[in-house]
Design an enzyme around this catalytic site. Structure first.
Site, PDB file in Angstrom:
ATOM      1  CD  GLU A 292      35.044  22.645  54.644  1.00 50.15           C
ATOM      2  OE1 GLU A 292      33.954  23.207  54.788  1.00 50.15           O
ATOM      3  OE2 GLU A 292      35.991  22.803  55.426  1.00 50.15           O
ATOM      4  CG  HIS A 321       9.232   5.906  60.032  1.00 49.29           C
ATOM      5  ND1 HIS A 321       8.233   4.974  59.928  1.00 49.29           N
ATOM      6  CD2 HIS A 321      10.018   5.500  61.074  1.00 49.29           C
ATOM      7  CE1 HIS A 321       8.388   4.062  60.879  1.00 49.29           C
ATOM      8  NE2 HIS A 321       9.467   4.357  61.586  1.00 49.29           N
ATOM      9  CE  LYS A 435      35.704  30.865  55.310  1.00 52.12           C
ATOM     10  NZ  LYS A 435      36.745  30.646  56.320  1.00 52.12           N
TER      11      LYS A 435
HETATM   12  O1  PA5 Z   1      37.128  23.195  57.979  1.00 48.78           O
HETATM   13  C1  PA5 Z   1      37.332  24.355  57.660  1.00 48.78           C
HETATM   14  O2  PA5 Z   1      38.468  24.792  57.490  1.00 48.78           O
HETATM   15  C2  PA5 Z   1      36.200  25.358  57.497  1.00 48.78           C
HETATM   16  O3  PA5 Z   1      34.941  24.780  57.537  1.00 48.78           O
HETATM   17  C3  PA5 Z   1      36.278  26.387  58.602  1.00 48.78           C
HETATM   18  O4  PA5 Z   1      36.196  25.747  59.843  1.00 48.78           O
HETATM   19  C4  PA5 Z   1      35.187  27.434  58.476  1.00 48.78           C
HETATM   20  O5  PA5 Z   1      35.193  28.001  57.201  1.00 48.78           O
HETATM   21  C5  PA5 Z   1      35.389  28.528  59.523  1.00 48.78           C
HETATM   22  O6  PA5 Z   1      36.639  29.074  59.386  1.00 48.78           O
HETATM   23  P1  PA5 Z   1      37.323  29.892  60.561  1.00 48.78           P
HETATM   24  O7  PA5 Z   1      37.559  28.962  61.705  1.00 48.78           O
HETATM   25  O8  PA5 Z   1      38.591  30.405  59.974  1.00 48.78           O
HETATM   26  O9  PA5 Z   1      36.383  30.975  60.919  1.00 48.78           O
END
Ligand code: PA5
Length: 468
Positions: A292, A321, A435
């Site tokens: 990410e 394996h 989202k």
């Molecule tokens: O790293 C990130 O920003 C995302 O993976 C969020 O953690 C994830 O989308 C969840 O978001 P939130 O904490 O706003 O619910």
């Protein structure tokens, strides 16, 4: 024995692994860029989305509050359920797996450090039903974690759980909810204030995937009896080690430089291979952090790019394996990172037996501790022979201090690598897009979501001939 984790990058280098590795001259030529990347990350310390760099230093009060809440929860509840997804769940799960008993939930209460822990990071319709089958609402505390305070997965879980709690407990239901969210943004904080839930804040400058060392991760850890102060101290120790811009003294900077060079040579996959079940979910946590943060399509100066390196989660020896064949003989497109544990918390001797079968009998009198390390060395050798770039991070043992170091190490490697790639390491527009699209599909009627619904209609119609 020192508790310091160590990075060994010999097998990344051409001197060791042959011409498919990184030449020393390539690394030396990068030194000015590495110093620049270090300076850029340091300049951002505590600013905008780099609040995570302050976490080892600015949480004295919050640690005490978390410990107090954890002590109360341990006394009052038999089960603690984390409702969260992505950065709000992967860290708590990785730390739980690393630092508590591998079958923690199955232990009798007196042998556990706290209540059973469930981390519900998906909305598979069968999952919530399954959870309800194994918990008793009267003795369960739910920690709702969402920084944005509006993530559909988490908030739908919140609605389901609060509905069930109200039905089961009447007025008492609010005592079963603990909120971890942003202090200023999103709807969850407003709900928390309205309902009077106990609430912990996720600092503004700490994004989901950098949040394990703030209340997001520390609450579940403290509730299950983990020494959260030692974790944070481990992170601080790593931060101190990485204050220098000398790549040969700063392990995270050296690693970032080598990963960057490896990407330039076509290694577009990063295989994380812990040789310890306790570190299995660390590979999941790393996968999110790396994917990410670095998967971006525009540079900081607005130029199009397709940056990033695909993380792959594996487990030694299990995946020897299943995947190792590909890693030794497939394309030269990977870097393999071993996580090695020097001293396991248990010793499993292998008894003698099958004395008439030498290929089995030789195992007798040795131990699983020896066998897992021998298998790791065997894999390391097979990869060396195949000229594959590998590196090893050694944890003297898996404890709160080394886990704090490891988490912070990877966060820093990610930040430096993002700086080298000249991308925004701390945003996630691709995730936001999905989202918004999901809300649009669910029929949410804000201006943005209605427009998204219209935009989505512009996709080409699927052709029947491609659906069999
Ligand atoms: O790293 C990130 O920003 C995302 O993976 C969020 O953690 C994830 O989308 C969840 O978001 P939130 O904490 O706003 O619910």
């Amino acid at each position: 024995m020192s508790n310091q984790i160590r990075l060994d990058v010999n097998a990344m280098m051409a001197e060791y692994v042959g011409p498919k590795g990184i030449a020393r001259a390539e690394l030396d030529a990068m030194i000015p860029e590495l110093k620049k990347a270090h300076a850029a990350v340091e300049a951002g310390r505590g600013v905008d989305m780099q609040g995570w760099m302050d976490l080892p230093y600015n949480q004295q009060e919050i640690l005490a509050r978390i410990e107090a809440a954890a002590a109360r929860i341990r006394k009052e509840f038999d089960a603690f359920v984390v409702l969260g997804i992505g950065g709000s769940a992967l860290g708590p799960a990785a730390v739980q797996q690393a630092l508590n008993h591998l079958h923690y939930n199955e232990l009798p209460a007196e042998k556990r450090g706290g209540p059973r822990l469930y981390i519900e990071d998906n909305i598979d319709p069968e999952r919530m039903a399954a959870l309800m089958d194994v918990i008793d609402l009267k003795t369960t505390c739910f920690n709702v974690i969402t920084k944005s305070g509006g993530t559909a997965e988490t908030m739908s879980q919140y609605l389901i759980v609060t509905d069930a709690l109200k039905a089961a407990l009447g007025d008492e239901w609010k005592k079963h909810i603990l909120i971890t969210t942003s202090e200023k943004k999103g709807f969850l904080i407003k709900i928390a204030q309205r309902e009077g839930f106990e609430t912990f804040y996720i600092p503004d400058g700490v994004g989901g995937r950098f949040s394990e060392l703030c209340p997001v991760g520390l609450i579940a850890a403290a509730v299950t009896g983990i020494d959260i102060r030692a974790m944070v101290a481990g992170a601080k120790e790593m931060d101190q080690r990485c204050k220098t811009d000398d790549a040969f003294a700063n392990p995270a900077l050296l690693d970032a430089g080598l990963m960057f060079l490896a990407m330039k040579k076509g290694a577009n996959m990063s295989v994380m291979m812990p040789y310890a079940d306790s570190l299995k979910l660390m590979a999941d946590w790393y996968a999110q952090l790396w994917a990410e943060s670095l998967g971006k399509n525009v540079t900081l100066d607005g130029k199009p790019c397709n940056a990033g390196q695909t993380p792959i989660k594996t487990l030694g020896v299990t995946d020897q394996h299943s995947q190792l064949q590909l890693y030794t003989e497939g394309p030269y497109d990977k870097v393999i990172t071993f996580l090695k544990v020097e001293k396991f918390r248990a010793t499993t001797p292998i008894p003698h037996g099958c004395d008439d079968i030498p290929t089995i009998a030789f195992l007798g009198g040795k131990s699983h501790n020896q066998l897992i390390e021998a298998e790791r060395q065997g894999t390391e050798y097979a990869l060396f022979k195949a000229q594959r770039m590998c590196q090893t991070i050694t944890l003297p043992e898996v404890n709160a201090g080394t886990i704090g170091q490891l988490l912070y190490f990877f966060e820093l490697v990610t930040a430096y690598t993002g700086a080298l790639l000249n991308i925004n390491t701390f945003n996630q527009p691709g995730v936001e897009e999905s989202k918004i699209a999901a809300y649009a599909v669910m029929g949410y009627d804000s201006e943005v979501h209605t427009a998204k619904r219209e935009e989505m209609k512009n996709r080409p119609a699927p052709k029947a001939e491609y659906i069999l």
